[in-house]
Design a protein around this motif. Structure first.
Motif, PDB file in Angstrom:
ATOM      1  N   GLU A   1       0.836  -1.202   0.000  1.00 45.58           N
ATOM      2  CA  GLU A   1       0.000   0.000   0.000  1.00 45.58           C
ATOM      3  C   GLU A   1       0.871   1.252   0.000  1.00 45.58           C
ATOM      4  OE1 GLU A   1      -3.797   1.350   2.577  1.00 45.58           O
ATOM      5  OE2 GLU A   1      -1.943   1.133   3.747  1.00 45.58           O
ATOM      6  N   TYR A   2       1.881   1.268   0.859  1.00 50.04           N
ATOM      7  CA  TYR A   2       2.790   2.411   0.950  1.00 50.04           C
ATOM      8  C   TYR A   2       3.511   2.638  -0.383  1.00 50.04           C
ATOM      9  CZ  TYR A   2       6.699   5.291   2.539  1.00 50.04           C
ATOM     10  OH  TYR A   2       7.626   6.303   2.669  1.00 50.04           O
TER      11      TYR A   2
ATOM     12  N   TYR B   1       1.306   4.268  -3.026  1.00 47.96           N
ATOM     13  CA  TYR B   1       1.094   5.704  -2.842  1.00 47.96           C
ATOM     14  C   TYR B   1       2.334   6.533  -3.158  1.00 47.96           C
ATOM     15  CZ  TYR B   1      -3.604   5.273  -0.994  1.00 47.96           C
ATOM     16  OH  TYR B   1      -4.936   5.042  -0.872  1.00 47.96           O
TER      17      TYR B   1
ATOM     18  N   ASP C   1       1.900   9.246  -6.676  1.00 49.77           N
ATOM     19  CA  ASP C   1       1.589  10.637  -6.328  1.00 49.77           C
ATOM     20  C   ASP C   1       2.743  11.508  -6.833  1.00 49.77           C
ATOM     21  OD1 ASP C   1       1.452  13.133  -5.000  1.00 49.77           O
ATOM     22  OD2 ASP C   1       0.347  12.252  -3.337  1.00 49.77           O
TER      23      ASP C   1
ATOM     24  N   ILE D   1       4.736  13.419  -4.217  1.00 46.14           N
ATOM     25  CA  ILE D   1       5.589  12.564  -3.388  1.00 46.14           C
ATOM     26  C   ILE D   1       6.818  12.127  -4.181  1.00 46.14           C
ATOM     27  CG2 ILE D   1       5.717  10.399  -2.099  1.00 46.14           C
ATOM     28  CD1 ILE D   1       4.072  12.627  -0.736  1.00 46.14           C
TER      29      ILE D   1
ATOM     30  N   ASN E   1       0.241   6.120   8.049  1.00 48.36           N
ATOM     31  CA  ASN E   1       1.029   6.809   7.030  1.00 48.36           C
ATOM     32  C   ASN E   1       0.361   8.104   6.577  1.00 48.36           C
ATOM     33  OD1 ASN E   1       3.438   5.210   6.549  1.00 48.36           O
ATOM     34  ND2 ASN E   1       1.986   3.582   6.074  1.00 48.36           N
ATOM     35  N   TYR E   2       1.112   8.904   5.858  1.00 49.00           N
ATOM     36  CA  TYR E   2       0.674  10.240   5.464  1.00 49.00           C
ATOM     37  C   TYR E   2      -0.630  10.224   4.676  1.00 49.00           C
ATOM     38  CZ  TYR E   2       2.259   9.346   0.715  1.00 49.00           C
ATOM     39  OH  TYR E   2       2.405   8.829  -0.536  1.00 49.00           O
ATOM     40  N   TYR E   3      -0.886   9.200   3.890  1.00 48.51           N
ATOM     41  CA  TYR E   3      -2.114   9.142   3.090  1.00 48.51           C
ATOM     42  C   TYR E   3      -3.326   8.806   3.950  1.00 48.51           C
ATOM     43  CZ  TYR E   3      -0.102   4.452   2.877  1.00 48.51           C
ATOM     44  OH  TYR E   3       0.495   3.260   3.190  1.00 48.51           O
ATOM     45  N   HIS E   4      -3.103   8.520   5.216  1.00 48.69           N
ATOM     46  CA  HIS E   4      -4.176   8.387   6.206  1.00 48.69           C
ATOM     47  C   HIS E   4      -4.084   9.526   7.219  1.00 48.69           C
ATOM     48  CE1 HIS E   4      -5.483   4.532   4.728  1.00 48.69           C
ATOM     49  NE2 HIS E   4      -4.283   4.022   4.880  1.00 48.69           N
ATOM     50  N   GLU E   5      -3.337  10.570   6.853  1.00 57.12           N
ATOM     51  CA  GLU E   5      -3.122  11.773   7.666  1.00 57.12           C
ATOM     52  C   GLU E   5      -2.354  11.486   8.956  1.00 57.12           C
ATOM     53  OE1 GLU E   5      -6.633  14.157   8.046  1.00 57.12           O
ATOM     54  OE2 GLU E   5      -7.151  13.861   5.951  1.00 57.12           O
TER      55      GLU E   5
END
Length: 161
Positions: free
Chosen positions: A15-16, A19, A23, A26, A95-99
């Motif tokens: 998943e990480y 992303y 992006d 990123i 992680n950042y994509y989950h804030e």
């Protein structure tokens, strides 16, 4: 049990990776971080998999410890006052994509205080939850290099030589 943990970490890793590769912002950040690492002669101490294993292992604690971090791209000096006293809140270790945390490849260091102060009332002293030894065991089990000073663990993503 180990097999299930490996699958969960592998899922997190996939998943990480999805992303950070899909992006554009990123991808640009990753290039900027690589340039800074080269220019400042930083040596990597952690990698994405180690960070993800740590994030996953923190879920085994009774609370998500508070942390403070510095990113490679930060230009201002980071003031380290936030964890001097026992925090009364938890932090988001996602992680950042989950804030949650910033992109893992950009973390220069993170300071973690695995203690939590819980308010019990006006006339009763706050309860202190302490996961210091459990957090230390996680770091040792995952072979993550760290330093500890008065219940504050510093984990370096990068170190200058």
């Amino acid at each position: 049990m180990q097999y299930r943990k490996a699958i969960e970490v592998t899922t997190l890793y996939n998943e990480y990776k999805y992303y950070i590769h899909h992006d554009r912002d990123i991808v640009k950040l990753k290039q900027k971080v690589a340039t800074i690492i080269r220019e400042k002669s930083f040596v990597p101490m952690m990698n994405d998999l180690k960070w993800l294993q740590l994030q996953h292992a923190v879920n085994s604690l009774s609370f998500a410890p508070a942390y403070q971090f510095r990113c490679i791209t930060d230009t201002e000096q980071t003031e380290f006052l936030y964890l001097k006293t026992i925090p009364n809140h938890e932090c988001d270790w996602s992680n950042y994509y989950h804030e949650g945390m910033p992109p893992l490849f950009s973390i220069e260091w993170i300071k973690v205080r695995p203690q939590l102060r819980k308010h019990q009332g006006r006339l009763i002293a706050d309860a202190i939850m302490d996961e210091t030894r459990a957090f230390e065991a996680i770091l040792n089990n995952l072979s993550i290099p760290y330093t500890e000073d008065n219940h504050i663990f510093t984990i370096f993503g990068y170190k200058s030589i």
